[in-house]
Design an enzyme around this catalytic site. Sequence first.
Site, PDB file in Angstrom:
ATOM      1  CG  ASP A   1      -2.165   0.970   1.167  1.00 14.97           C
ATOM      2  OD1 ASP A   1      -2.331   1.108   0.185  1.00 14.97           O
ATOM      3  OD2 ASP A   1      -2.673   1.455   2.279  1.00 14.97           O
ATOM      4  N   GLY A   2       0.301   2.478  -0.677  1.00 17.96           N
ATOM      5  CA  GLY A   2       0.904   3.864  -0.708  1.00 17.96           C
ATOM      6  C   GLY A   2       1.377   4.090  -1.833  1.00 17.96           C
TER       7      GLY A   2
ATOM      8  CG  HIS B   1      -0.426   1.858  -9.263  1.00 13.56           C
ATOM      9  ND1 HIS B   1      -0.592   1.573  -7.819  1.00 13.56           N
ATOM     10  CD2 HIS B   1      -1.491   2.349  -9.834  1.00 13.56           C
ATOM     11  CE1 HIS B   1      -1.951   2.133  -7.615  1.00 13.56           C
ATOM     12  NE2 HIS B   1      -2.580   2.495  -8.495  1.00 13.56           N
TER      13      HIS B   1
ATOM     14  CB  SER C   1      -8.757  -5.310  -2.707  1.00 17.59           C
ATOM     15  OG  SER C   1      -9.344  -4.229  -2.880  1.00 17.59           O
TER      16      SER C   1
ATOM     17  CD  GLU D   1     -13.500  -5.093  -0.831  1.00 18.30           C
ATOM     18  OE1 GLU D   1     -12.006  -5.513  -0.797  1.00 18.30           O
ATOM     19  OE2 GLU D   1     -14.314  -5.777  -0.919  1.00 18.30           O
TER      20      GLU D   1
ATOM     21  CD1 TRP E   1     -13.354  -5.207  -8.681  1.00 17.65           C
ATOM     22  CD2 TRP E   1     -13.144  -4.477 -10.477  1.00 17.65           C
ATOM     23  NE1 TRP E   1     -13.103  -6.224  -9.061  1.00 17.65           N
ATOM     24  CE2 TRP E   1     -12.566  -5.731 -10.403  1.00 17.65           C
ATOM     25  CE3 TRP E   1     -12.617  -3.908 -11.692  1.00 17.65           C
ATOM     26  CZ2 TRP E   1     -12.021  -6.596 -11.470  1.00 17.65           C
ATOM     27  CZ3 TRP E   1     -12.474  -4.483 -12.607  1.00 17.65           C
ATOM     28  CH2 TRP E   1     -11.856  -6.043 -12.637  1.00 17.65           C
TER      29      TRP E   1
ATOM     30  CG  LEU F   1       8.817 -17.722  -2.165  1.00 15.10           C
ATOM     31  CD1 LEU F   1       9.742 -16.725  -1.199  1.00 15.10           C
ATOM     32  CD2 LEU F   1       7.988 -16.845  -2.975  1.00 15.10           C
TER      33      LEU F   1
ATOM     34  NE  ARG G   1      -2.925  -1.028   4.642  1.00 13.25           N
ATOM     35  CZ  ARG G   1      -3.884  -1.024   4.239  1.00 13.25           C
ATOM     36  NH1 ARG G   1      -4.665  -2.098   4.700  1.00 13.25           N
ATOM     37  NH2 ARG G   1      -4.333  -0.230   3.208  1.00 13.25           N
TER      38      ARG G   1
ATOM     39  NE  ARG H   1      -7.648   1.084   5.434  1.00 10.97           N
ATOM     40  CZ  ARG H   1      -7.084   2.310   5.622  1.00 10.97           C
ATOM     41  NH1 ARG H   1      -7.369   2.987   6.907  1.00 10.97           N
ATOM     42  NH2 ARG H   1      -6.884   3.039   4.731  1.00 10.97           N
TER      43      ARG H   1
HETATM   44  C1  IPE Z   1      -5.317  -2.739  -0.117  1.00 11.36           C
HETATM   45  O1  IPE Z   1      -5.054  -1.292   0.029  1.00 11.36           O
HETATM   46  C2  IPE Z   1      -5.451  -3.637  -1.458  1.00 11.36           C
HETATM   47  C3  IPE Z   1      -4.159  -3.692  -2.035  1.00 11.36           C
HETATM   48  C4  IPE Z   1      -2.856  -3.275  -1.340  1.00 11.36           C
HETATM   49  C5  IPE Z   1      -4.084  -4.269  -3.524  1.00 11.36           C
HETATM   50  P1  IPE Z   1      -6.259  -0.100  -0.220  1.00 11.36           P
HETATM   51  O2  IPE Z   1      -5.514   0.970  -0.425  1.00 11.36           O
HETATM   52  O3  IPE Z   1      -7.191  -0.488  -1.416  1.00 11.36           O
HETATM   53  O4  IPE Z   1      -7.027  -0.289   1.006  1.00 11.36           O
HETATM   54  P2  IPE Z   1      -7.694   0.967   1.772  1.00 11.36           P
HETATM   55  O5  IPE Z   1      -8.592   1.377   0.803  1.00 11.36           O
HETATM   56  O6  IPE Z   1      -6.856   2.071   2.210  1.00 11.36           O
HETATM   57  O7  IPE Z   1      -8.442  -0.073   3.043  1.00 11.36           O
HETATM   58  C1  IPE Z   2      -1.526   0.043  -3.275  1.00 11.70           C
HETATM   59  O1  IPE Z   2      -1.310   1.541  -3.510  1.00 11.70           O
HETATM   60  C2  IPE Z   2      -1.947  -0.553  -4.700  1.00 11.70           C
HETATM   61  C3  IPE Z   2      -3.379  -0.851  -4.879  1.00 11.70           C
HETATM   62  C4  IPE Z   2      -4.211  -0.716  -4.034  1.00 11.70           C
HETATM   63  C5  IPE Z   2      -3.558  -1.553  -6.173  1.00 11.70           C
HETATM   64  P1  IPE Z   2      -2.519   2.646  -3.244  1.00 11.70           P
HETATM   65  O2  IPE Z   2      -3.080   2.646  -4.763  1.00 11.70           O
HETATM   66  O3  IPE Z   2      -3.758   2.170  -2.552  1.00 11.70           O
HETATM   67  O4  IPE Z   2      -1.872   3.844  -2.780  1.00 11.70           O
HETATM   68  P2  IPE Z   2      -2.561   4.699  -1.692  1.00 11.70           P
HETATM   69  O5  IPE Z   2      -2.884   4.134  -0.476  1.00 11.70           O
HETATM   70  O6  IPE Z   2      -3.676   5.525  -2.364  1.00 11.70           O
HETATM   71  O7  IPE Z   2      -1.134   5.795  -1.451  1.00 11.70           O
HETATM   72 MG    MG Z   3      -4.128   2.507  -0.503  1.00  8.84          MG
END
Ligand code: IPE
Ligand code: IPE
Ligand code: MG
Length: 251
Positions: free
Chosen positions: A31-32, A48, A76, A78, A80, A142, A199, A205
């Site tokens: 994430d991030g 990405h 995920s 979600e 979408w 792995l 994470r 979360r």
């Molecule tokens: C979780 O990250 C999904 C992935 C890393 C693929 P999100 O960025 O979608 O999660 P929320 O919305 O912050 O909970």
């Molecule tokens: C995680 O990074 C990648 C995916 C969910 C696909 P984010 O795209 O959620 O990046 P932030 O959380 O918005 O910074």
């Molecule tokens: Mg995110």
Amino acid sequence: MIRQPKPHRSGALPPKFAPEVIPHHVALVMDGNGRWAQERGLPRTAGHEAGEAALFDVVEGAIEIGIKEISAFAFSTENWRRSPDEVKFLMGFNRDVIRRRRDEMNELGVRVRWVGRPKKLWTSVIKELETAEKLTADNDVLTLNMCVNYGGRAEIVDAATALAQDVKEGKIDVSSITEKVFIKYLDEPKMSDVDLFLRSSGEMRTSNFLPWQSVYAEMVFMDILWPDVDRRVLWRAVEEYALRNRRFGKA
Ligand code: IPE
Ligand code: IPE
Ligand code: MG
């Protein structure tokens, strides 16, 4: 011929870990990416793209210390809900990354498995995932579970639905349903329980990642954006994991 992982570009070597403190299965919520890009005045998609190298560096660092399984959350159920442009980008990107990296994974002895729901997922993404699965099916250094269109609740509901269907058809008796039986209906029955749930991005979360498999996982949340992650971050997390006292309900 399996090749050894290349050392990290900094020359950093893994800390010496006792074998018993190495987690078998590490879950990664990558994430991030969006915030990483935003901080640089770039479009979210650039984040990405920058995150790809982080994952594959972590895989090499995991092999170096003897981790046997990684589950990477790539998209995920979600996700979408994001803008159509970002969803479209992420679909194409996942397809390309899997294609681009499969030979490298195969050379390293990594077995790639897709974990997730087919519904809505681009056929071209499924095709690449299945090709990578076939190519790497016999590898055992792995296992890399690519979680694409994965959602924990979706997984459990799909499993319950399939199980109910089997009960209805008389294939299984209600009284014989146990956890062991239920697991057979999950997306990837062979997946082991998660030991270390990692994470990035500072969010604390799980966002619907591997709820069934993570009930006894040790949670480590790291204040670093995913594109800035490399294997040294994984090693630090394992150092923290090694200090935890896992009891599994025992006194
Ligand atoms: C979780 O990250 C999904 C992935 C890393 C693929 P999100 O960025 O979608 O999660 P929320 O919305 O912050 O909970
Ligand atoms: C995680 O990074 C990648 C995916 C969910 C696909 P984010 O795209 O959620 O990046 P932030 O959380 O918005 O910074
Ligand atoms: Mg995110």
